[in-house]
Each structure stands twice: as C-alpha cells, then as structure tokens.
Write a protein that holds these residues in place. Structure first.
Motif, PDB file in Angstrom:
ATOM      1  N   SER A  72       0.834  -1.199   0.000  1.00 47.73           N
ATOM      2  CA  SER A  72       0.000   0.000   0.000  1.00 47.73           C
ATOM      3  C   SER A  72       0.870   1.251   0.000  1.00 47.73           C
ATOM      4  O   SER A  72       2.085   1.191   0.226  1.00 47.73           O
ATOM      5  CB  SER A  72      -0.885   0.006   1.249  1.00 47.73           C
ATOM      6  OG  SER A  72      -0.095   0.194   2.413  1.00 47.73           O
ATOM      7  N   THR A 131     -10.203  -3.618   5.024  1.00 46.95           N
ATOM      8  CA  THR A 131      -9.697  -2.476   5.791  1.00 46.95           C
ATOM      9  C   THR A 131     -10.852  -1.558   6.169  1.00 46.95           C
ATOM     10  O   THR A 131     -11.830  -1.433   5.443  1.00 46.95           O
ATOM     11  CB  THR A 131      -8.680  -1.675   4.955  1.00 46.95           C
ATOM     12  OG1 THR A 131      -9.304  -1.235   3.753  1.00 46.95           O
ATOM     13  CG2 THR A 131      -7.470  -2.512   4.612  1.00 46.95           C
ATOM     14  N   ARG A 188      -7.807  -3.119  -1.782  1.00 44.10           N
ATOM     15  CA  ARG A 188      -7.432  -3.966  -0.650  1.00 44.10           C
ATOM     16  C   ARG A 188      -8.655  -4.111   0.238  1.00 44.10           C
ATOM     17  O   ARG A 188      -9.113  -3.141   0.829  1.00 44.10           O
ATOM     18  CB  ARG A 188      -6.254  -3.372   0.116  1.00 44.10           C
ATOM     19  CG  ARG A 188      -5.930  -4.129   1.402  1.00 44.10           C
ATOM     20  CD  ARG A 188      -4.650  -3.626   2.053  1.00 44.10           C
ATOM     21  NE  ARG A 188      -3.474  -4.089   1.335  1.00 44.10           N
ATOM     22  CZ  ARG A 188      -2.216  -3.875   1.756  1.00 44.10           C
ATOM     23  NH1 ARG A 188      -2.018  -3.197   2.886  1.00 44.10           N
ATOM     24  NH2 ARG A 188      -1.194  -4.330   1.056  1.00 44.10           N
ATOM     25  N   GLU A 216      -3.907  -1.407  -3.140  1.00 44.71           N
ATOM     26  CA  GLU A 216      -2.593  -2.007  -3.043  1.00 44.71           C
ATOM     27  C   GLU A 216      -1.990  -2.099  -4.441  1.00 44.71           C
ATOM     28  O   GLU A 216      -2.716  -2.144  -5.439  1.00 44.71           O
ATOM     29  CB  GLU A 216      -2.652  -3.386  -2.371  1.00 44.71           C
ATOM     30  CG  GLU A 216      -3.527  -4.392  -3.071  1.00 44.71           C
ATOM     31  CD  GLU A 216      -3.645  -5.698  -2.286  1.00 44.71           C
ATOM     32  OE1 GLU A 216      -3.318  -5.692  -1.087  1.00 44.71           O
ATOM     33  OE2 GLU A 216      -4.031  -6.721  -2.904  1.00 44.71           O
TER      34      GLU A 216
END
Length: 247
Positions: free
Chosen positions: A199, A235, A232, A242
């Motif tokens: 990231s 989260t 990603r 990413e």
C-alpha cells in the motif's frame, strides 16, 4: 576491476590520454584500454581478445582474470586506418553488445545522421570540457542501469525512462510536476523487490516518504501500466488500494 568497461579509441596521443584520464576520474567506470587505430580497436573488441594481441593498449597490465569484453567505446570518427562509421558497422557485424559514444571534431550532418542510424548512444563534439564529458557518460550510465536492472520483459514507462536518461533535460519532462526521477527510481526498485502487493502507507514507511507522496508515485506508475492497482479488502475507513509491479 568493476564498473562499466570503457575502450578509448583515439589516434591523437594527447586527446587519448585526456579521455583515458577523464574515464578514470568517473565513479562507476573502468578504463579497459586505449586503441590508436581502427585495427587496434577491433583487435581489442574481437571475441577472446584481451586487448594486447592486436596492439591495443591494456591498462596497467591486467591479470589473466581481467574481464573480457568492453561495455562502451569512446570512438573518434577520424582514425588513420578507418572511418569511425566503418568501425561501428564492424562492431555491429560481430554482434557485440557494445555501446558507442562518438567523440569527434566531425560536424558534418550526414556523418552525424549515419552515426545515429548505426546505433550510437551519444555524440560529443570536440573540443569539450570535462563537465560535458562527465554529463554524457553519467547519462549513459543511467540509461544502461535502467535497462540492465529490468527483468526479461519491460514496460513502455521503463523504456521511456531508459531513453530519457540519455537526455537529462528531457528526462524531467516525462514526469508530472512535483515528481522526481530519484524518488521514482527508489519507489520502482522497492516495488520490484516485493513478492506481495503493498500500500501507499507501507511504501511511505519503507522509503521515509509521506503517505500522500508515496501515493502520487504509485498512482503515476499505475497510470503508466508499470504497476497494477487493486482494491485492498478488509480495511476499515476509506477504501485502500494495493500495488504490485507489473511483471
């Protein structure tokens, strides 16, 4: 001995010694030898030659494990026994992976065009200063490193940056305002060395950048199709992307 191995091909003794000394002063370069004629140059460059057999002058009596081959030829166009263009054609005819920088007083446009079409990487007109010499060879080093640092395949962005290294002023024009070649190179090398996606925050922490700065470089690489960007999942908060190097 290490670094880019350079053969100076120059018939004028004073100029040959000056160019050889210039090479010695540059970090990342090794003087492989000096040739005063086309015949000496080809003897030095021929497969299996270490430079001495055909009269080429090896540097400091290299040991038997002296690395064969020359990476770069600094070639005068007017030699006593051959024209520089003929030497370039013979180098290409042998299939040698040797680059050539023309260092000459010849300003004739047809010769310049022919030299470029023959595959030289730089054309440096005499007389010149050490600063001009250093700039040309340093640019070549960036070009070479950009290419040799890549895998078997490449991307358009990598080709652009490799070619841009030969022209430092133009190189900066390839990047959006606020991005630097040095930081971009660091991000690229870091990304290449990872086996898993990363990231912007992780890149920022690894390279001591701000998260915003890291994201700008990653987004630029994604736009150039040098990196792949994917969401990603898992989260919290804002969606995070990413990135992985596009191998």
């Amino acid at each position: 001995m290490a670094g880019i191995r350079v053969l100076v091909v120059e018939d004028d003794p004073i100029a040959a010694d000056a160019h050889a000394e210039y090479v010695r002063r540059l970090d990342g370069f090794t003087l492989a030898g000096v040739a005063r004629t086309g015949a000496e140059a080809m003897a030095f460059l021929s497969p299996g030659s270490r430079g001495a057999a055909g009269g080429g002058k090896p540097v400091d009596s290299p040991p038997t494990d002296f690395p064969a081959g020359v990476d770069l030829v600094l070639l005068d166009m007017n030699l006593p026994d051959a024209h520089g263009l003929d030497i370039i054609r013979r180098i290409r005819g042998l299939g040698l992976p040797t680059d050539v920088i023309a260092i000459t007083a010849v300003r004739d446009l047809q010769v310049v065009r022919s030299a470029i079409s023959s595959g030289i990487v730089q054309y440096l007109i005499k007389p010149f200063t050490y600063s001009a010499f250093s700039e040309k060879l340093t640019s070549y080093e960036g070009f070479r490193n950009n290419l040799t640092g890549q895998a078997a395949s490449t991307t358009q962005s990598e080709v652009d940056h490799a070619l841009a290294a030969l022209r430092p002023a133009a190189s900066r024009a390839f990047l959006p305002k606020g991005l630097s070649e040095e930081t971009l190179r660091a991000v690229v090398q870091h990304l290449k060395g990872l086996t898993e996606p990363t990231s912007a925050l992780e890149i920022a922490e690894s390279l001591n950048l701000s998260r915003v700065t890291a994201r700008r470089y990653l987004e630029y690489l994604a736009e150039q199709e040098s990196a792949r960007r994917t969401p990603r999942y898992g989260t919290r908060g804002r969606p995070e992307f990413e990135y992985r190097w596009a191998r």
